[in-house]
Design an enzyme around this catalytic site. Structure first.
Site, PDB file in Angstrom:
ATOM      1  N   SER A  95     -13.585  -2.250 -67.668  1.00 30.70           N
ATOM      2  CA  SER A  95     -12.451  -1.657 -66.963  1.00 30.70           C
ATOM      3  C   SER A  95     -12.768  -1.482 -65.472  1.00 30.70           C
ATOM      4  O   SER A  95     -13.036  -2.465 -64.781  1.00 30.70           O
ATOM      5  CB  SER A  95     -12.067  -0.337 -67.645  1.00 30.70           C
ATOM      6  OG  SER A  95     -10.788   0.088 -67.259  1.00 30.70           O
ATOM      7  N   ASP A 224      -4.302  -4.841 -75.117  1.00 29.25           N
ATOM      8  CA  ASP A 224      -4.782  -3.820 -74.178  1.00 29.25           C
ATOM      9  C   ASP A 224      -3.582  -3.107 -73.574  1.00 29.25           C
ATOM     10  O   ASP A 224      -2.753  -3.725 -72.899  1.00 29.25           O
ATOM     11  CB  ASP A 224      -5.618  -4.493 -73.086  1.00 29.25           C
ATOM     12  CG  ASP A 224      -6.383  -3.513 -72.219  1.00 29.25           C
ATOM     13  OD1 ASP A 224      -5.850  -2.417 -71.936  1.00 29.25           O
ATOM     14  OD2 ASP A 224      -7.505  -3.844 -71.801  1.00 29.25           O
ATOM     15  N   HIS A 252      -7.957  -1.741 -75.363  1.00 24.50           N
ATOM     16  CA  HIS A 252      -8.730  -1.597 -74.133  1.00 24.50           C
ATOM     17  C   HIS A 252     -10.163  -1.149 -74.420  1.00 24.50           C
ATOM     18  O   HIS A 252     -11.118  -1.681 -73.854  1.00 24.50           O
ATOM     19  CB  HIS A 252      -8.051  -0.582 -73.214  1.00 24.50           C
ATOM     20  CG  HIS A 252      -8.688  -0.454 -71.877  1.00 24.50           C
ATOM     21  ND1 HIS A 252      -8.676  -1.468 -70.951  1.00 24.50           N
ATOM     22  CD2 HIS A 252      -9.371   0.574 -71.289  1.00 24.50           C
ATOM     23  CE1 HIS A 252      -9.317  -1.086 -69.855  1.00 24.50           C
ATOM     24  NE2 HIS A 252      -9.745   0.147 -70.044  1.00 24.50           N
TER      25      HIS A 252
END
Length: 272
Positions: A95, A224, A252
């Site tokens: 991320s 996600d 995610h």
């Protein structure tokens, strides 16, 4: 605790276990190096040296009032890798950490980095603008800012549901993982988390991606709900030596909930 003090006086906490080729893990917002526990154990058992830091303002690192931006995050990593004299390293980012990895490799990694992995990454840029019409509208990030800045305890308790895809049919909340996400988030600085939203949403990594010539693996879940999947093919296309693996139905937070699959694919890439 193992810490280094970077040039502005902020202490950066890190874990450093094992010997062999180093693998450096870069966590996502608003978590800490603890989010890599499963990967740290897996790769340690495979004979690698594993290192995970807490980004400034996160986890056990110092809660500085300044420097909660991508370039400072990356400068901190450059100081850490120099202090540990890391060479031939693999850098893996999830991320926000994916953005941190690619900018570190582009700006500071020459001669030190062998390969990189971007997981559910914010690259090349998240926010919707004229050059990125498929991006996420500013209003969404403003909502995250409001929840983070002013009702953080409850907001962070609710956030993992979409993060791990538990709001999908047939999925069940894994309470231990949810509470661990909340624990990590609440350890950090509310100011750092608030300002970090701009860092992960508005930083443009296009030129960083274009300039990185080492092999880079891009992993992204097709379900996600935090960083849209459409980011991944764009990032992979910009990389001179990029490879994309996508996962139908993965969320995610797939390094935690789908660790067996993710770890095997990363190991194959490192050894390939």
């Amino acid at each position: 605790m193992s810490t280094i003090k970077v040039k502005d006086g902020t202490e950066i906490y890190y874990k450093d276990w094992g010997t062999g080729q180093p693998i450096v893990f870069h966590h996502g917002w608003p978590l800490s190096g603890d989010d890599w526990d499963t990967q740290m154990m897996f790769f340690l058992k495979q004979g690698y040296r594993v290192i995970a830091h807490d980004r400034r303002g996160h986890g056990r690192s110092g809660q500085s009032a300044n420097g909660n931006d991508m370039d400072t995050y990356v400068a901190d990593i450059a100081e850490l890798t120099a202090a540990l004299d890391l060479k031939d390293a693999i850098h893996i980012g999830h991320s926000t950490g994916g953005g941190e990895v690619i900018r570190y490799v582009a700006k500071h990694g020459k001669g030190r980095v062998a390969k990189a992995v971007l997981i559910s990454a914010v690259t090349p840029i998240m926010i919707q603008n004229e050059s990125n019409p498929e991006g996420v509208p500013l209003a969404i990030f403003d909502e995250i800012r409001q929840g983070t800045g002013f009702t953080r305890a409850q907001y962070f308790y609710d956030f993992p549901v979409a993060f791990y895809g538990w709001n999908r049919e047939g999925k069940t909340v894994q309470e231990g993982i949810k509470h661990n996400w909340w624990r990590q988030g609440m350890m950090g600085s509310v100011l750092a988390h608030y300002e970090g939203i701009k860092a992960f949403s508005e930083s443009d990594f296009t030129e960083d991606l274009k300039s990185v010539e080492i092999p880079v693996l891009v992993l992204h879940g097709e379900d996600d709900q935090i960083v849209p999947f459409n980011q991944a093919p764009k990032a992979a296309k910009l990389l001179p030596n990029g490879k994309l693996i996508s996962y139908p139905g993965f969320p995610h937070g797939m390094p935690t909930t789908e660790a067996d699959t993710i770890n095997k694919d990363i190991l194959a890439f490192i050894k390939g």
